[in-house]
Write an enzyme that holds these catalytic residues in place. Structure first.
Site, PDB file in Angstrom:
ATOM      1  N   PRO A 140       0.827  -1.222   0.000  1.00  0.00           N
ATOM      2  CG  PRO A 140      -0.887  -1.618   1.535  1.00  0.00           C
ATOM      3  CD  PRO A 140       0.426  -2.170   1.059  1.00  0.00           C
ATOM      4  CE1 TYR A 141       5.884   5.540   1.672  1.00  0.00           C
ATOM      5  CE2 TYR A 141       7.418   3.837   0.935  1.00  0.00           C
ATOM      6  CZ  TYR A 141       7.146   5.162   1.226  1.00  0.00           C
ATOM      7  OH  TYR A 141       8.126   6.121   1.071  1.00  0.00           O
ATOM      8  CB  ALA A 142       5.102   0.574  -3.186  1.00  0.00           C
TER       9      ALA A 142
END
Ligand code: NAD
Length: 310
Positions: A140-142
């Site tokens: 999700p961060y990427a």
């Protein structure tokens, strides 16, 4: 000029560097909202830095858009913490915050430097990642950073002089407490085994980049005339294995390297590797701090913190 995320790791160093170069810096952050222990500066104590408490995801950002230069380092970094409930936080502090900041800049059009991440590439293969390689975000961060990039490129197409810097594993004094070297050094100083996620033999490798080098690249990018929408890798050209870093830390502290293998983190790349041709060509920049020297620097900071806390 504005530095967002100025109470954080990279942002605090960039704010100080810009103030040191004679800029009047509005240091924007919501320190009350950041993770416990984010080790940034206390804005206001450094000449040339004026603290501004603003939540980019919710507050009125009109004033920020009136600056001549905005370096946008605020965000919610970290692959591990972006799973589960962290997904919504990454969406809010990376995507929504960046969209609102870019909108606030749309009228006066300051130069905007936006932080992205090597994680948008996924894992590197047998050659370093170039900026034009296809993206393969795996967490999700990427994904949130890939969306930050899309928004920035769109704003650039609409006439905003915005550029993107893809940072690779930055380390050094004030590194975030959730990051590997911070956890390894603290564990070594406590005499605990080093918590290594999913890689008990430390084979993973990273283009570890000392914060001094990352700051130099950021400051240069901020004052260099670059085509809107330009993306630049900010990473050390030679990746190092986690095992090497662990040995350097234990060697420097004179303690045995005991590893405690923790569960793997989904979406964590096996290898990151920066191609730095573009950074060298456009910025005249290359990372010069070697891992041994850079780790010694970070270890000294941890030791100073302990003396200060005693
Ligand atoms: N440190 C690295 O190795 C690394 C690598 C790649 C990309 N990056 C990116 O660089 C930037 C800085 O990373 P860092 O390691 O210094 O992180 P950090 O967590 O130390 O700093 C980020 C700061 O942003 C602030 N912030 C978060 N949400 C905000 C909001 N809604 N409004 C205002 N401020 C907000 C936090 O309070 C924090 O002080 C981030 O965008 C991160 O994704 C960092």
């Amino acid at each position: 000029m504005v530095v967002t995320g100025a109470a954080g790791f990279i942002g605090s160093h960039v704010a100080e560097a810009m103030a040191g170069a004679g800029h009047e810096v509005l240091a924007v952050d919501v320190p009350t909202r950041s993770r416990a222990g984010t080790p940034g500066i206390t804005p206001g104590i450094t000449p040339g830095i004026t603290p501004v408490e603003a939540d980019l995801a919710t507050d009125d950002l009109t004033k920020l858009g009136e600056a001549d230069l905005v370096i946008h380092l605020a965000g919610r970094p970290g692959i591990r913490s972006s799973w589960g409930p962290g997904r919504a936080l990454a969406e809010r502090d990376n995507v929504i915050a960046t969209r609102r900041l870019l909108e606030a800049c749309a009228e006066r059009r300051p130069k905007v430097v936006v932080a992205s991440s090597s994680s948008v590439y996924g894992s590197a293969g047998s050659r370093p990642h170039r900026e034009d390689d296809p993206l393969a975000p795996a967490s999700p961060y990427a994904l949130s950073k890939a969306e930050v990039e899309r928004l920035t490129v769109r704003a650039a197409c609409d006439g905003l002089p915005a550029i993107l810097l893809r940072y690779f594993s930055v380390y050094g004094p004030r590194q975030r407490p959730d990051m590997a070297f911070h956890r390894f050094i603290e564990a070594s100083l406590d005499g605990r085994p080093l918590p290594v996620f999913g890689d008990g033999d430390g084979r993973r490798s990273r283009s570890f980049t000392h914060v001094r080098d990352a700051v130099a690249a950021t400051v240069t990018a901020a004052v260099t005339d670059l085509a809107p929408g330009t993306v630049i890798n900010i990473g050390h050209p030679e990746p190092a294995r986690l095992r090497t870093a662990i040995e350097l830390i234990s060697g420097a502290l004179g303690v045995p390297a005991r590893i405690h293998a923790e569960d793997p983190v989904a979406g964590d790349a096996e290898r990151t590797w920066a191609d730095t041709e573009r950074a060298e060509r456009l910025l005249g920049w290359t990372a010069t701090t070697g891992l041994a020297e850079g780790l010694a620097d970070q270890i000294a900071w941890h030791q100073e913190l302990r003396v200060g806390a005693a």
